[in-house]
Design an enzyme around this catalytic site. Structure first.
Site, PDB file in Angstrom:
ATOM      1  N   ARG A  70      57.330  49.736  53.704  1.00  0.00           N
ATOM      2  CA  ARG A  70      56.373  50.408  53.821  1.00  0.00           C
ATOM      3  C   ARG A  70      55.346  49.920  52.746  1.00  0.00           C
ATOM      4  NH1 ARG A  70      59.449  56.678  53.570  1.00  0.00           N
ATOM      5  NH2 ARG A  70      60.604  54.863  51.716  1.00  0.00           N
ATOM      6  N   GLY A  88      70.586  51.911  49.139  1.00  0.00           N
ATOM      7  CA  GLY A  88      70.251  53.894  49.770  1.00  0.00           C
ATOM      8  C   GLY A  88      70.287  53.312  48.137  1.00  0.00           C
ATOM      9  N   ASP A 147      59.289  55.419  41.853  1.00  0.00           N
ATOM     10  CA  ASP A 147      58.137  55.375  42.569  1.00  0.00           C
ATOM     11  C   ASP A 147      58.105  57.069  42.463  1.00  0.00           C
ATOM     12  OD1 ASP A 147      60.063  56.716  43.913  1.00  0.00           O
ATOM     13  OD2 ASP A 147      59.485  55.646  46.224  1.00  0.00           O
ATOM     14  N   ARG A 178      30.016  39.160  29.179  1.00  0.00           N
ATOM     15  CA  ARG A 178      31.669  38.259  29.432  1.00  0.00           C
ATOM     16  C   ARG A 178      32.774  38.143  28.181  1.00  0.00           C
ATOM     17  NH1 ARG A 178      29.360  33.058  32.558  1.00  0.00           N
ATOM     18  NH2 ARG A 178      31.670  33.157  32.621  1.00  0.00           N
ATOM     19  N   ARG A 198       7.049  21.362  23.861  1.00  0.00           N
ATOM     20  CA  ARG A 198       6.414  20.960  25.240  1.00  0.00           C
ATOM     21  C   ARG A 198       5.241  20.545  25.746  1.00  0.00           C
ATOM     22  NH1 ARG A 198       5.196  27.296  22.738  1.00  0.00           N
ATOM     23  NH2 ARG A 198       2.775  26.369  21.579  1.00  0.00           N
TER      24      ARG A 198
END
Ligand code: UD1
Ligand code: CA
Length: 459
Positions: free
Chosen positions: A16, A78, A104, A337, A444
């Site tokens: 299920r 079963g 379960d 991270r 730069r």
């Protein structure tokens, strides 16, 4: 007291769930559901746990290793048939009792199992059934009692599929947890036959057998019917998760954590949080997070498998598999991270992404940066817009900013590269060579001035 033994039935197909993942491995608040049952049994001081495994046994065996032995059920015929598979393992026990649980039912508590065992021993019954009275008993086996009084003797359990409309009205259900006298359990299992709508061996048929033998089945009715919940499909999985989540939140609140909006707070099993820490709305803590005292977390923070020291403030951030020290300020909009390590008094500000980076005490990366595979020394200031160019298309390379260096805004670091202790990097530089300690690197284009540009009609 006898050596306590228990059998967990976990070999069903879980059809299920409509899943490729075995049902027992589906997580509830971050932990496979079967492990809650094993935890509860350990809490109830069960010395030996035998788990019956079927479908994809290997994957399930992996998670219970060292805590439970497993026996195979080759065909899922079963719950009764599953228990029969455990008989060889139970051979050593001539008498005493045995708990039987379904894998379960993750909400069952250790305390309840202790009570069940105790009630069984006190009554000297052949079997003691854990039952619950539910508002909506649909899908569960119904407990049939006969006689007068509040809890007249149990004579049978009838499954939903085999129930008449009248039996379906009964609100008392079988939780799937039992305590059996081992002598009668063995005897009863030998008599079990597949006689029902499903052609399965029902464990629940044992009750009728015991009654027929003139033996007593007692019951313990759950005070909190929420513990009874069995997970057969994804809707029940979500409901079990909601109940477990409330339980976890409550535990933290009772331990001194302020949770301003439990409705929007999600904490996995196994997270630890120091007292006087405040969780604002929208906090999700998953995996093994360890959070210190007096932290302020949220709104909107996601943390997984990470540590946080004391007195740290985190707002609107994601922190994955990393370590953050004490007195840090993280966020808003920071993304930390895996394998990042931040010392104490570190500030990580808005739109900063860190990956596999170590940041020493007192360093600041306040705005708009990507720093990956890097080491940032003590008191370093990393200016807005700093980017470590750590990837050459093939390999990742390291960047090092030594202690007290000053990184001007909008700089790129083509790794591998190192900025020495106390060195300066001019804003807008693209640094490709190591910068010696104490120096200034400017890389730069020189600024040109062209006078009277506008008047010359060039614009
Ligand atoms: C079962 C009970 C029902 C009870 C409910 C509680 C029976 C016949 N019914 O129904 O009375 O109200 O639990 O949640 O026992 N399993 C095996 N091998 C099998 C079949 C099942 O090991 O061949 C295991 C499953 O993995 C599961 C447990 O037994 O953990 C229960 O099986 P499931 O099919 O979920 O039974 P339910 O229909 O829920
Ligand atoms: Ca079930």
């Amino acid at each position: 007291m006898d050596k306590s033994v228990a059998v967990v039935l976990a070999a069903g197909m879980g059809t299920r769930m409509k899943s490729d993942v075995p049902k027992m491995l589906h997580p509830v608040c971050g932990k496979p559901m079967l492990l809650y049952v094993v935890d509860a049994l350990e809490e109830a001081k069960t010395e030996r746990i035998i788990t019956v495994l079927g479908h994809e046994a290997g994957r399930v065996q992996e998670i219970i290793r060292g805590r439970s032995e497993s026996v195979p059920q080759l065909e899922p015929l079963g719950t009764g048939h599953a228990l029969i598979q455990a008989l060889p393992a139970l051979e050593a026990y001539e008498e005493g009792d045995c708990l039987v649980l379904c894998g379960d039912t993750p909400l069952i508590r250790g305390e309840t199992l202790r009570d069940l065992r105790y009630a069984h021993r006190e009554a000297g019954a052949a079997a003691t059934l854990l039952t619950a009275r539910l508002m909506d008993p649909f899908g569960y086996g119904r407990v049939i009692r006969e006689g007068r009084g509040e809890n007249p003797p149990i004579i049978d359990i009838v499954e939903e599929r085999d129930a008449t409309p009248q039996i379906k009205q009964i609100r008392e259900i079988n939780t799937g947890a039992y305590c059996f006298d081992l002598r009668y359990l063995k005897e009863g299992l030998a008599s079990l036959k597949p006689a029902n709508a499903q052609g399965e061996y029902y464990l629940t048929d044992l009750i009728r057998y015991l009654v027929g033998r003139g033996l007593r089945t007692e019951s313990l009715v759950l005070a909190d019917p929420g513990e009874a919940m069995g997970v057969n499909d994804r809707a029940q999985l979500a409901e079990a998760e909601a109940r477990m989540r409330r339980r976890i939140l409550r535990r933290h609140m009772l331990e001194g954590v302020t949770i301003r909006d439990p409705e929007s707070t999600y904490i996995d099993d196994g997270v630890s949080i120091g007292s006087d820490t405040v969780l604002e709305p929208g906090v999700i803590l998953s995996g093994r997070c360890v959070i210190g005292r007096r932290c302020q977390i949220g709104p909107w923070v996601r943390m997984s498998g990470s540590r946080l020291g004391d007195d740290t403030v985190v707002t609107q951030a994601a922190i994955m598999e990393s370590e953050v020290g004490g007195h840090c300020v993280i966020g808003p909009y920071s993304y930390i991270r895996p394998e990042t390590v931040l010392s104490d008094y570190v500030k990580i500000g808005d739109f900063v992404e860190l990956k596999k980076t170590t940041v020493a005490a007192g360093a600041k990366i306040p705005h708009l940066s990507y720093v990956g595979d890097s080491t940032v020394g003590s008191r370093v200031n990393v200016g807005a817009g700093t980017i470590t160019c750590n990837y050459d298309g093939k390999d990742k390379h390291a960047t090092v900013f030594e202690d007290d260096s000053f990184i001007g805004s909008n700089s790129n670091f083509v790794a591998p590269v190192r900025v020495g202790k106390g060195a300066y990097v001019g804003a807008g530089s693209t640094i490709t060579k190591d910068v010696p300690p104490g120096s200034l690197a400017v890389a730069r284009g020189k600024q040109k001035i062209i006078e009277h540009w506008h008047q010359n009609g060039k614009d």
